[in-house]
Each structure stands twice: as C-alpha cells, then as structure tokens.
Design an enzyme around this catalytic site. Structure first.
Site, PDB file in Angstrom:
ATOM      1  N   TYR A   1      43.209  22.339  45.759  1.00 30.58           N
ATOM      2  CA  TYR A   1      43.976  23.529  46.163  1.00 30.58           C
ATOM      3  C   TYR A   1      44.728  23.227  47.470  1.00 30.58           C
ATOM      4  O   TYR A   1      45.923  23.507  47.578  1.00 30.58           O
ATOM      5  CB  TYR A   1      43.003  24.704  46.344  1.00 30.58           C
ATOM      6  CG  TYR A   1      43.640  25.982  46.830  1.00 30.58           C
ATOM      7  CD1 TYR A   1      44.391  26.786  45.970  1.00 30.58           C
ATOM      8  CD2 TYR A   1      43.491  26.403  48.147  1.00 30.58           C
ATOM      9  CE1 TYR A   1      44.971  27.968  46.414  1.00 30.58           C
ATOM     10  CE2 TYR A   1      44.060  27.581  48.602  1.00 30.58           C
ATOM     11  CZ  TYR A   1      44.799  28.364  47.736  1.00 30.58           C
ATOM     12  OH  TYR A   1      45.367  29.528  48.178  1.00 30.58           O
TER      13      TYR A   1
ATOM     14  N   SER B   1      48.875  28.347  52.207  1.00 29.92           N
ATOM     15  CA  SER B   1      47.521  28.817  52.527  1.00 29.92           C
ATOM     16  C   SER B   1      47.011  28.119  53.776  1.00 29.92           C
ATOM     17  O   SER B   1      47.308  26.933  54.014  1.00 29.92           O
ATOM     18  CB  SER B   1      46.571  28.506  51.372  1.00 29.92           C
ATOM     19  OG  SER B   1      45.246  28.779  51.762  1.00 29.92           O
TER      20      SER B   1
HETATM   21  N1  NAP Z   1      43.969  35.775  48.929  1.00 24.21           N
HETATM   22  C1  NAP Z   1      43.847  34.860  49.858  1.00 24.21           C
HETATM   23  O1  NAP Z   1      42.864  34.834  50.619  1.00 24.21           O
HETATM   24  C2  NAP Z   1      44.920  33.821  50.049  1.00 24.21           C
HETATM   25  C3  NAP Z   1      44.825  32.997  51.182  1.00 24.21           C
HETATM   26  C4  NAP Z   1      45.781  32.026  51.365  1.00 24.21           C
HETATM   27  C5  NAP Z   1      46.812  31.882  50.473  1.00 24.21           C
HETATM   28  N2  NAP Z   1      46.882  32.691  49.376  1.00 24.21           N
HETATM   29  C6  NAP Z   1      47.995  32.483  48.452  1.00 24.21           C
HETATM   30  O2  NAP Z   1      48.652  33.705  48.222  1.00 24.21           O
HETATM   31  C7  NAP Z   1      49.271  33.676  46.950  1.00 24.21           C
HETATM   32  C8  NAP Z   1      48.926  34.927  46.170  1.00 24.21           C
HETATM   33  O3  NAP Z   1      47.543  34.918  45.916  1.00 24.21           O
HETATM   34  P1  NAP Z   1      46.674  36.245  45.808  1.00 24.21           P
HETATM   35  O4  NAP Z   1      45.634  36.151  46.843  1.00 24.21           O
HETATM   36  O5  NAP Z   1      47.563  37.416  45.754  1.00 24.21           O
HETATM   37  O6  NAP Z   1      45.937  35.969  44.422  1.00 24.21           O
HETATM   38  P2  NAP Z   1      46.023  36.657  42.987  1.00 24.21           P
HETATM   39  O7  NAP Z   1      45.884  38.125  43.123  1.00 24.21           O
HETATM   40  O8  NAP Z   1      45.048  35.926  42.163  1.00 24.21           O
HETATM   41  O9  NAP Z   1      47.508  36.341  42.528  1.00 24.21           O
HETATM   42  C9  NAP Z   1      47.902  35.134  41.915  1.00 24.21           C
HETATM   43  C10 NAP Z   1      49.113  35.418  41.087  1.00 24.21           C
HETATM   44  O10 NAP Z   1      49.582  34.207  40.518  1.00 24.21           O
HETATM   45  C11 NAP Z   1      49.830  34.429  39.137  1.00 24.21           C
HETATM   46  N3  NAP Z   1      49.659  33.189  38.384  1.00 24.21           N
HETATM   47  C12 NAP Z   1      48.577  32.386  38.347  1.00 24.21           C
HETATM   48  N4  NAP Z   1      48.777  31.375  37.494  1.00 24.21           N
HETATM   49  C13 NAP Z   1      50.015  31.548  36.962  1.00 24.21           C
HETATM   50  C14 NAP Z   1      50.774  30.837  35.995  1.00 24.21           C
HETATM   51  N5  NAP Z   1      50.316  29.728  35.392  1.00 24.21           N
HETATM   52  N6  NAP Z   1      52.015  31.306  35.684  1.00 24.21           N
HETATM   53  C15 NAP Z   1      52.493  32.421  36.260  1.00 24.21           C
HETATM   54  N7  NAP Z   1      51.820  33.141  37.192  1.00 24.21           N
HETATM   55  C16 NAP Z   1      50.582  32.706  37.525  1.00 24.21           C
HETATM   56  C17 NAP Z   1      48.795  35.479  38.741  1.00 24.21           C
HETATM   57  O11 NAP Z   1      49.245  36.228  37.612  1.00 24.21           O
HETATM   58  P3  NAP Z   1      48.770  36.022  36.101  1.00 24.21           P
HETATM   59  O12 NAP Z   1      47.316  35.700  36.119  1.00 24.21           O
HETATM   60  O13 NAP Z   1      49.103  37.355  35.496  1.00 24.21           O
HETATM   61  O14 NAP Z   1      49.612  34.926  35.561  1.00 24.21           O
HETATM   62  C18 NAP Z   1      48.824  36.392  39.959  1.00 24.21           C
HETATM   63  O15 NAP Z   1      49.875  37.311  39.862  1.00 24.21           O
HETATM   64  C19 NAP Z   1      48.804  32.389  46.287  1.00 24.21           C
HETATM   65  O16 NAP Z   1      49.794  31.411  46.450  1.00 24.21           O
HETATM   66  C20 NAP Z   1      47.569  32.005  47.075  1.00 24.21           C
HETATM   67  O17 NAP Z   1      47.330  30.634  47.035  1.00 24.21           O
HETATM   68  C21 NAP Z   1      45.955  33.661  49.144  1.00 24.21           C
END
Ligand code: NAP
Length: 287
Positions: free
Chosen positions: A157, A144
């Site tokens: 985080y 991130s």
């Molecule tokens: N969106 C942004 O602005 C942003 C920016 C920078 C980086 N990121 C990174 O991008 C990645 C994806 O995030 P996203 O934005 O797509 O968010 P998201 O839609 O909330 O996706 C997070 C995923 O992680 C899974 N997860 C969470 N806890 C878990 C656990 N204990 N065991 C297994 N799976 C788990 C969730 O599935 P379940 O709840 O079904 O388990 C979900 O599929 C993350 O690493 C995040 O830090 C996102």
C-alpha cells in the site's frame, strides 16, 4: 478557482473521502462525474450532487482496467466538452504480512492505487492543455501518510502511495507553464470504511478524522492552487511521526512493530517454504 461551471471527475466516489469530495464539489457549483465500482452507491451520490448541479452524473467501472480509466476521461469530455478537475482518490488497502503477499496481489494494488491515477492523468492532460485559455485544469492525487511513515504489513500500500507522491511531485515540476496544476493530498487516519476492509484486529485504533476534513482541504487546495497538503494540517502526531521517520528511522521501526509485530515464526515459516522452492504468498504452488 471558481467552481461554477467546472467539470470535475472524482474517482472512488462511492464512499468515504471520494463521496464527501464529490458532494462538496457539487455544492460549490461543479458538475461532478462520480466513479467507482458499486453502482447503487454511485447512483445515490450522483443524485445528491444533482441537487446542486443538475448535470452531475456517474460512470461505474473498475479502475484496475486501463481501458475504463481512459474511457472515464474521454466520456466526460464527450458529455461536457471539458474536464477541469480530476480527483484521483480510488484505492484499496493492503494490510498483510509481506511473506503472505503474492506478486500478483501486489500488482493489483499498484494498478488500482497508482496506475489508475497515471492512466486518468495521461488521458486528461491533452484536454486540459487545450483548455489553457479557460482555466487549464487541476489534478488532485489522494495519497496517504502511510507512504511517509510506513506501518508494518503496509509495504505494498505504501509503495503504491509512494509512487503517487513521486508522480505528483514530478507533475508539479513538469506541468509548470502549462496551465495545469497538480495537488498532492496526504491524509492521516480518516474515519471511512477503508478500515473495515482490513482483516487485522491490530490495525491502527487511534483517533480518526472525518472524511469531510479531507474534502474541505481538497477544495481549498484547488481554489488556492496549493501543492502539497497533509490532512489534518499541523497535527502534532503526524508532524512528530514525520520528523522521527526522517531522523530516527530505527526508533520508528520499533514503534510500528510494537503495533503490528513481525513474528519470528512467520520468518521461520517463510524460510521453510523457500527451502521447498515455493513462491511468496502462493501457498503450495511451485515456483
Ligand atoms: N481513510 C484513511 O484513513 C485514509 C488515510 C490515508 C489515505 N487514504 C486514501 O484516501 C482515499 C479514499 O479512501 P477512503 O478512506 O475514503 O476509503 P473508502 O471509503 O474505502 O473508498 C475507496 C474508494 O475507492 C473505490 N475503489 C476501490 N477499488 C476500486 C476499483 N478497482 N475501481 C474503482 N473504484 C475503486 C471504492 O469504491 P468501490 O468499492 O465502489 O469500487 C471507494 O469508493 C484512498 O486513496 C486512500 O488510500 C485514506
């Protein structure tokens, strides 16, 4: 890399970037093993993947659990005989004033966001080493931008993503000559449900980019063996923020505090709790 007949594990595939990446990999010809905790959503994702690659499937579980993280990789190899691509994408947000966070909560975030990636990677490396003659493997870690310019309330985080950055950069060095490639993806603000999991009205409200943009960059990085990619690329806001964080950190501190201020009352409250001998984030529980 040609994605046909490749086997790809994608963590956090039930929503957002992971879902988009799983679908894109399947569309490109890879057999996808999608994982997360919410099985109903995974079923839908793996069914959509099977439209393109009939063996795609899902394995539901909690990546905070080392046994599950290792099992995920072993079970993939048991089913398909190989693992070509590992996308470590699962994560939880943590956007909370530091004084309100307990060491246990911080540890949970580190386990899900960083240690799960270390566990799956360690489980995958031996298999990828044995596949050297048929393409080795690629490990993609989704970090991130919050680890580059750390917003207030995001210390834990950012720490989990900072650990991932160091780990991936180290992997890139240490895996040289092994046939295994490491990719570090650094997304800026992306429009996914992760923002709804943050209980704060003042969290970032600026422009957010589509999850598909990150998925496209992940596939490109795998295909072209790129190492570190910030998404979106060459974005003025991110380039400026990175530059300022390097040369003018005090100015950036003022900027992030304007968005999410560290209220003097919180410091006074935390000091009062400290006088009572209380631990961080645990209300009235004694030390
Ligand atoms: N969106 C942004 O602005 C942003 C920016 C920078 C980086 N990121 C990174 O991008 C990645 C994806 O995030 P996203 O934005 O797509 O968010 P998201 O839609 O909330 O996706 C997070 C995923 O992680 C899974 N997860 C969470 N806890 C878990 C656990 N204990 N065991 C297994 N799976 C788990 C969730 O599935 P379940 O709840 O079904 O388990 C979900 O599929 C993350 O690493 C995040 O830090 C996102």
């Amino acid at each position: 890399m040609n994605f046909h007949a490749k086997v790809a594990v994608v963590t956090g595939a039930s929503s957002g970037i992971g879902r988009a990446t799983a679908l894109s990999l399947a569309q490109a010809g890879a057999t996808v093993v999608a994982t997360a905790r919410r099985e109903n959503l995974l079923e839908e994702v793996s069914a959509a993947c099977r439209v393109h690659t009939q063996d795609s499937c899902h394995i539901a579980g909690d990546l905070a659990d080392k046994t599950f993280a290792e099992h995920l990789v072993e079970e993939t190899v048991r089913r398909f005989g190989r693992i070509d691509i590992l996308v470590n994408n699962a994560a939880v947000p943590m956007h909370h004033p530091l004084y309100e966070i307990s060491a246990e909560q911080a540890e949970d975030v580190m386990r899900i966001n960083f240690l799960s990636c270390l566990w799956t990677t360690f489980a995958a490396i031996p298999h990828m080493l044995l596949q050297a003659e048929s393409g080795g493997g690629v490990i993609v870690n989704v970090s991130s931008f919050a680890a580059t310019v750390v917003p207030t309330y995001e210390t834990i985080y950012a720490a989990s993503k900072g650990a991932m950055n160091g780990f991936t950069r180290g992997l890139w060095n240490d895996l040289a000559g092994s046939g295994i490639h490491a990719v570090l993806i650094i997304p800026g603000p992306i429009d996914t449900e992760i923002w709804d999991k943050v209980e704060d009205e003042n969290a970032y409200r600026g422009k957010k980019f589509p999850a598909q943009l990150v998925a496209d960059e992940i596939l490109l990085a795998i295909a072209e063996r790129r190492f570190e990619v910030t998404v979106p690329r060459r974005n003025l806001q991110l380039v400026t923020a990175r530059l300022f964080a390097t040369v003018l950190p005090a100015l950036v501190r003022k900027g992030v505090a304007r968005m999410n201020p560290v209220k003097p009352q919180w410091v006074r409250d935390a000091r009062a709790r400290a006088r009572k001998g209380l631990r961080m984030g645990l209300g009235d529980r004694p030390r």
